[in-house]
Design a protein around this motif. Structure first.
Motif, PDB file in Angstrom:
ATOM      1  N   LEU A 185      12.010  67.548  21.274  1.00 13.49           N
ATOM      2  CA  LEU A 185      12.193  67.330  19.842  1.00 13.49           C
ATOM      3  C   LEU A 185      13.379  66.392  19.628  1.00 13.49           C
ATOM      4  N   ARG A 186      13.125  65.237  19.062  1.00 12.98           N
ATOM      5  CA  ARG A 186      14.190  64.277  18.768  1.00 12.98           C
ATOM      6  C   ARG A 186      14.842  64.655  17.441  1.00 12.98           C
ATOM      7  N   LEU A 187      16.144  64.707  17.437  1.00 11.40           N
ATOM      8  CA  LEU A 187      16.886  65.112  16.241  1.00 11.40           C
ATOM      9  C   LEU A 187      17.744  63.955  15.735  1.00 11.40           C
ATOM     10  N   LYS A 188      17.904  63.893  14.430  1.00 11.81           N
ATOM     11  CA  LYS A 188      18.718  62.858  13.798  1.00 11.81           C
ATOM     12  C   LYS A 188      19.616  63.515  12.754  1.00 11.81           C
ATOM     13  N   THR A 189      20.865  63.044  12.651  1.00 18.53           N
ATOM     14  CA  THR A 189      21.805  63.600  11.670  1.00 18.53           C
ATOM     15  C   THR A 189      22.171  62.537  10.633  1.00 18.53           C
ATOM     16  N   GLU A 190      22.336  62.992   9.392  1.00 15.38           N
ATOM     17  CA  GLU A 190      22.793  62.134   8.313  1.00 15.38           C
ATOM     18  C   GLU A 190      23.912  62.862   7.565  1.00 15.38           C
ATOM     19  N   ALA A 191      25.050  62.189   7.406  1.00 16.10           N
ATOM     20  CA  ALA A 191      26.197  62.801   6.743  1.00 16.10           C
ATOM     21  C   ALA A 191      26.422  62.149   5.383  1.00 16.10           C
TER      22      ALA A 191
END
Length: 222
Positions: A185-191
């Protein structure tokens, strides 16, 4: 100068001799002759409505005493309005999965390149993953968490982290687990910055010295 029926709160500089022309103004509350336009559209030629009355040395001494008292009451640091621009930068790290990847810890770092000011910030961090069922590739929201970073002094970097959990993340992990128990599972973060608070030195000692350097001239005692 205090606020009254014709002027807004602020500091006004006037010529010593009549007709006491206005030399400068510091503040946002000045009233003017034209219609009540927003501050940022007021033309340079706008006329302030002022009335001036001369007073003697006792009033001047009282004014200087009040100013000294106000300056002495300033703390060492005060909130400041500052456009940080590229002087402040943020960087989010990858999400580290916990047991069974049903929780994910996301870190964020803030670097302060300002010369004198310190900055405190709060962020909401969203965790996303690819959603093959929709047109937008990174459109599956897995949850969010909030980070409040400690004050970053000039020239320093501060770090913080928070944990994302919940049914959306568990569901995505369960659907991505293959038959051998591995999670792909590829995860991406946005702040997103939700609060930005800047403080800087008040320079109260310098202000006091500057005030005292003019006291004798203005009061006629120097």
């Amino acid at each position: 100068m205090a606020e009254d029926e014709t002027t807004g709160p602020g500091t006004y500089w006037l010529t010593a001799r009549q007709p006491h022309r206005l030399l400068g103004y510091s503040g946002l509350g000045v009233r003017h002759d034209s219609a009540a336009d927003p501050y940022d559209t007021m033309p340079d030629s706008t006329a302030a409505k002022l009335s001036v009355r001369p007073e003697g040395a006792p009033a001047a001494r009282d004014a200087y005493t009040a100013m000294r008292s106000a300056i002495r009451s300033l703390p060492s640091t005060v909130p400041v309005e500052f456009s940080a621009g590229d002087k402040v930068s943020e960087k989010t790290g990858g999400a580290e999965c916990g047991v069974l990847c049903h929780t994910a810890v996301v870190d964020i770092a803030l670097t302060n390149r300002m010369a004198e000011e310190s900055v405190t910030a709060r962020y909401e961090i969203e965790l996303k993953a690819p959603n093959p069922d929709v047109h937008h590739f990174w459109d599956m929201d897995l949850g969010s968490c909030t980070v409040r970073l400690p004050a970053a002094r000039p020239g320093t970097t501060v770090r913080g982290a928070c944990t994302v959990a919940g049914a959306a993340l568990r569901k995505a992990v369960d659907e991505a687990t293959d038959e051998h128990g591995f999670v792909h599972l590829r995860l991406k973060t946005e702040a997103t910055r939700t609060r930005f608070y800047v403080t800087g030195p008040s320079h109260s000692e310098d202000l006091l010295k500057e005030l005292d350097s003019h006291t004798g001239h203005v009061l006629g005692t120097g």
